[in-house]
Design a protein around this motif. Structure first.
Motif, PDB file in Angstrom:
ATOM      1  N   LEU A  59      35.808  50.506  48.064  1.00 33.97           N
ATOM      2  CA  LEU A  59      34.627  50.696  47.210  1.00 33.97           C
ATOM      3  C   LEU A  59      34.214  49.386  46.561  1.00 33.97           C
ATOM      4  N   LEU A  60      35.207  48.636  46.109  1.00 34.41           N
ATOM      5  CA  LEU A  60      34.909  47.362  45.462  1.00 34.41           C
ATOM      6  C   LEU A  60      34.316  46.379  46.466  1.00 34.41           C
ATOM      7  N   GLU A  62      32.650  47.072  49.141  1.00 35.83           N
ATOM      8  CA  GLU A  62      31.277  47.495  49.444  1.00 35.83           C
ATOM      9  C   GLU A  62      30.331  47.169  48.295  1.00 35.83           C
ATOM     10  N   HIS A  63      30.854  47.324  47.091  1.00 31.54           N
ATOM     11  CA  HIS A  63      30.039  47.001  45.918  1.00 31.54           C
ATOM     12  C   HIS A  63      29.679  45.512  45.923  1.00 31.54           C
ATOM     13  N   LEU A  64      30.649  44.669  46.204  1.00 33.28           N
ATOM     14  CA  LEU A  64      30.410  43.221  46.220  1.00 33.28           C
ATOM     15  C   LEU A  64      29.426  42.855  47.325  1.00 33.28           C
ATOM     16  N   ARG A  65      29.572  43.524  48.439  1.00 31.69           N
ATOM     17  CA  ARG A  65      28.745  43.190  49.605  1.00 31.69           C
ATOM     18  C   ARG A  65      27.304  43.718  49.427  1.00 31.69           C
ATOM     19  N   ILE A  78      37.148  36.969  46.834  1.00 30.08           N
ATOM     20  CA  ILE A  78      37.191  37.618  45.508  1.00 30.08           C
ATOM     21  C   ILE A  78      38.388  38.560  45.430  1.00 30.08           C
ATOM     22  N   THR A  82      41.427  38.213  42.844  1.00 31.79           N
ATOM     23  CA  THR A  82      41.727  39.321  41.943  1.00 31.79           C
ATOM     24  C   THR A  82      43.202  39.686  42.026  1.00 31.79           C
ATOM     25  N   VAL A  85      45.299  36.944  40.368  1.00 30.76           N
ATOM     26  CA  VAL A  85      45.242  37.026  38.904  1.00 30.76           C
ATOM     27  C   VAL A  85      46.143  38.158  38.415  1.00 30.76           C
ATOM     28  N   GLU A  86      46.078  39.271  39.102  1.00 32.95           N
ATOM     29  CA  GLU A  86      46.906  40.423  38.724  1.00 32.95           C
ATOM     30  C   GLU A  86      48.396  40.058  38.812  1.00 32.95           C
TER      31      GLU A  86
END
Lengths: 98, 327
Positions: A59-60, A62-65, A78, A82, A85-86
């Motif tokens: 989902l993330l 697809e959201h970015l794209r 990205i 992410t 960083v986590e």
């Protein structure tokens, strides 16, 4: 020692369920597997067990794209940042507690 | 919605000038006292445990503490929460043409924490991501609601055994201002380690034009424990030894999540050395549990009696040991 056999509980989904939940096309999922956004080999997607994390990553991605116009390389970058960083947050937290 | 300021120093019973060590000690003492596994009044202890955990989450991290101290100073002068899109806005759906606000209760974190510190997680920058618009259909057709992310504070016992948590979700419609609250139960699976996601279908943003609602993604944040640190599925316990125990060897009792176990320390143990208690960590992939690692820390007495001093002086005279000698 007790507890060694305790199974981990993990919600898992078939590819069909993932496609229905996310609304993402099979070929797109395949592409995300190919570039490493999902930790599933492209040859394995039909039999793979997808997790809640897989769904969230899809989902993330697809959201970015779709919403932010990133290409697949950007999406992967990205996602990797992410995850890094986590991981670093977790390590910092561990170090701060010592 | 107005967010109530949290006085984390008061939660830990400390002045604002407290050192990092004092903060750590205060947390450990209070966490032992109010840990839900040991307290008699479990409900009250749970609330207090969450409060001190949240306080330590902020004050125990130098960056967050700095931010909190700045925020606290400004708060009393009428500090306004940051606008949407700034650090804190992790609870808004980005459904096109609308804005929906979410407030959770039961996650273990206060609204104050979520607003000002939850936003430090990079994934929060993507909160409210969803499938509405841009993918799968025109804007006039059914649009699925946006997905929402939130953190979920999970104790190590819950991570070990799994549990069921009741959450309540208050939705505020961005346009009408109308609020609606719903309560639901979330199963925390055994093996829910740091960062693990739990998907709750249909508890995200409302769909548009008959579209289905989005999902809620809860990200596990392990509560800090007074006795253990967590790395992956392994638990680390700092084990204090007296110098003579390290030199001569000893058997000590160490805590695990399932009670005390005996651990034999061989002679010549060194500071930083780790001793493993197998299968006493958290459940991991493949059904195998992590380990408990006891990390040796040497403690020395701050004060000694005259007789003890004489013994130490005799040892100093007679010992050939020099820790700074190069080979």
């Amino acid at each position: 020692m007790s507890g060694g056999e305790q199974p981990i509980e993990r919600q898992s989904y078939t590819l069909e369920a993932v496609l229905e939940i996310t609304g993402v096309e099979r070929d797109t999922v395949l592409r995300y597997c190919e570039i490493g956004v999902l930790a599933i080999g492209p040859d394995e997607i039909d039999d793979a067990d997808f997790t809640d994390e897989s769904i969230r990553r899809l989902l993330l991605a697809e959201h970015l794209r779709c919403q932010h116009g990133l290409n697949l390389v950007g999406v992967r970058m990205i996602m990797e940042l992410t995850a890094e960083v986590e991981r670093l947050r977790e390590e910092l937290r561990f170090q701060l507690e010592s | 919605m107005a967010v109530e300021f949290k006085d984390y120093y008061r939660s830990l019973g400390l002045p604002k000038t407290a050192s990092d060590d004092e903060i750590k000690k205060a947390f450990r003492n209070l966490a032992r006292k109010h840990h839900p596994d040991v307290a008699k009044d479990k409900a009250a202890a749970e609330e207090k445990f969450k409060e001190i955990n949240e306080a330590y989450e902020v004050l125990g991290d130098p960056d967050k503490r700095r931010k909190y101290d700045t925020l606290g100073a400004n708060w009393k002068q009428g500090f306004a929460p940051p606008p949407e899109g700034d650090m804190g806005g992790g609870f808004r759906s980005t459904r096109p043409g609308d804005a929906e606000e979410f407030h959770f209760h039961g996650t273990g974190f206060s609204d104050f924490f979520e607003q000002f510190f939850g936003g430090q997680d990079i994934h929060r920058g993507f909160s409210g991501f969803g499938r509405g618009g841009g993918y799968g259909g025109a804007a006039t057709g059914p649009q699925r609601g946006g997905d929402v992310e939130s953190d979920l504070l999970v104790t190590l016992q819950e991570a070990l055994n799994g549990s069921v948590r009741q959450l309540s979700l208050r939705r505020i419609d961005g346009q009408s201002g109308q609020a609606r609250t719903e309560t639901f139960r979330v199963r925390i699976p055994a093996g829910a380690t740091e960062g693990r996601l739990i998907r709750v279908p249909g508890k995200g943003g409302e769909g548009l034009n008959g579209g289905s609602p989005g999902d809620l993604f809860l990200r596990v944040r392990l509560a800090r424990h007074p006795d253990f640190r967590v790395r992956g599925n392994d638990l680390y316990h700092d084990l204090l030894l007296a110098p003579w125990e390290a030199v001569l060897g000893t058997t000590v009792s160490v805590p695990t999540l399932e009670g005390q176990v005996s651990l034999r320390i061989p002679p010549g143990a060194q500071a930083g050395q780790q001793f493993r208690v197998r299968d006493r960590g958290l459940p991991g992939e493949g059904g195998v549990r992590g380990h408990l690692l006891a990390v040796i820390n040497l403690a020395t007495p701050e004060r000694v009696s005259d007789a003890e001093r004489a013994n130490w002086e005799a040892l100093a005279r007679n010992s050939t040991f020099n820790p700074r000698r190069t080979p």
